[in-house]
Design a protein around this motif. Structure first.
Motif, PDB file in Angstrom:
ATOM      1  N   PHE A 130     -42.444  95.333  34.847  1.00  0.00           N
ATOM      2  CA  PHE A 130     -43.164  96.447  35.480  1.00  0.00           C
ATOM      3  C   PHE A 130     -44.305  95.946  36.364  1.00  0.00           C
ATOM      4  N   LEU A 131     -45.031  94.955  35.888  1.00  0.00           N
ATOM      5  CA  LEU A 131     -46.132  94.387  36.691  1.00  0.00           C
ATOM      6  C   LEU A 131     -45.605  93.837  38.018  1.00  0.00           C
ATOM      7  N   GLU A 180     -30.730  91.067  44.695  1.00  0.00           N
ATOM      8  CA  GLU A 180     -29.995  92.225  44.149  1.00  0.00           C
ATOM      9  C   GLU A 180     -30.092  92.250  42.630  1.00  0.00           C
ATOM     10  N   PRO A 181     -30.721  93.253  42.050  1.00  0.00           N
ATOM     11  CA  PRO A 181     -31.558  94.243  42.717  1.00  0.00           C
ATOM     12  C   PRO A 181     -32.937  93.649  43.010  1.00  0.00           C
ATOM     13  N   LEU A 182     -33.662  94.257  43.929  1.00  0.00           N
ATOM     14  CA  LEU A 182     -35.006  93.784  44.263  1.00  0.00           C
ATOM     15  C   LEU A 182     -35.967  94.030  43.106  1.00  0.00           C
ATOM     16  N   TYR A 183     -35.865  95.224  42.521  1.00  0.00           N
ATOM     17  CA  TYR A 183     -36.762  95.588  41.415  1.00  0.00           C
ATOM     18  C   TYR A 183     -36.098  95.293  40.075  1.00  0.00           C
ATOM     19  N   GLN A 184     -36.913  94.922  39.107  1.00  0.00           N
ATOM     20  CA  GLN A 184     -36.372  94.476  37.814  1.00  0.00           C
ATOM     21  C   GLN A 184     -36.230  95.613  36.801  1.00  0.00           C
ATOM     22  N   GLU A 186     -35.366  99.614  35.698  1.00  0.00           N
ATOM     23  CA  GLU A 186     -34.515 100.738  36.093  1.00  0.00           C
ATOM     24  C   GLU A 186     -35.345 101.812  36.802  1.00  0.00           C
ATOM     25  N   TYR A 187     -36.566 102.015  36.315  1.00  0.00           N
ATOM     26  CA  TYR A 187     -37.459 103.024  36.895  1.00  0.00           C
ATOM     27  C   TYR A 187     -37.651 102.784  38.393  1.00  0.00           C
ATOM     28  N   ARG A 191     -35.998 104.669  41.925  1.00  0.00           N
ATOM     29  CA  ARG A 191     -36.928 105.390  42.803  1.00  0.00           C
ATOM     30  C   ARG A 191     -37.241 104.676  44.115  1.00  0.00           C
ATOM     31  N   LEU A 192     -37.239 103.347  44.108  1.00  0.00           N
ATOM     32  CA  LEU A 192     -37.759 102.620  45.270  1.00  0.00           C
ATOM     33  C   LEU A 192     -36.779 101.664  45.943  1.00  0.00           C
TER      34      LEU A 192
END
Length: 205
Positions: A130-131, A180-184, A186-187, A191-192
């Protein structure tokens, strides 16, 4: 700057309530001064504020929200654009300011998290995921904010030859585009992810 200060003050003094720092006002003043240094254009109180606002939206999902919040406060506390060790120095500054107030376990964990914001490596530690996602959320900003962000980064690298900067910057953004994916989490993926990829694509193509 003024529009961010009340939110920042609220965040900091809630952390104080939780951790009971010995010199909350002194450390707060030093951090505000650090994020206001003249060599900064993006890594400023605005970035700190944007990260803390995002934290509020996912606070309930975190195991140790206070530690993540503290890591956000210090993750860019030291920022010298040409330097390669800003994250390490930020982690050391965190320890210097708060070692007497926090347990060794918390100090070591938050130092490790701050250093992790340099390379954004994949981790299975939820709070750190999240950080790192919060730190990269700017890539999914509105087109106007994303343009502003790009200008701010360019300002911070004004000491680099413009042609060299343009090549290197595209390489950095292409690197993020290809992850892939850029964000780690699921949230943030839900969304982003799409908006971030769209912003990045517009720059590198």
């Amino acid at each position: 700057m003024q529009q961010y200060l009340s939110t920042l003050e609220k965040s900091w003094f809630e952390l104080y309530q939780h951790y009971q720092f010995s010199e909350p006002q002194k450390v707060f003043n030093k951090l505000i001064a650090a994020y206001s240094e003249k060599q900064r254009a993006y890594h400023t109180l605005q970035h700190l504020y944007e990260c803390l606002i995002l934290l509020e939206s996912i606070r309930a999902d975190l195991k140790d929200a206070h530690a993540v919040e503290l890591a956000i406060w210090f993750h860019d506390a030291v920022y010298d654009p040409p330097a390669k060790d800003n994250e390490l120095k930020s982690a050391e500054l965190f320890e210097q300011y708060l070692a007497q107030d926090l347990s060794i376990d918390i100090i070591q964990k938050i130092k490790r998290w701050i250093i992790a914001t340099q390379k954004h490596k994949v981790t299975d530690e939820l709070d750190l995921q999240f950080l790192l996602d919060i730190d990269l959320a700017i890539l999914a900003a509105s087109p106007e904010r994303f343009d502003e962000y790009e200008q701010q980064i360019q300002q911070e690298y004004a000491w680099v030859d413009p042609d060299v900067y343009s090549i290197k910057r595209k390489q950095v953004l292409a690197h993020f585009y290809l992850i892939e994916p850029l964000y780690q989490t699921e949230y943030f993926q839900q969304r982003l992810e799409q908006r971030a990829k769209s912003n990045l694509k517009n720059i590198i193509e």
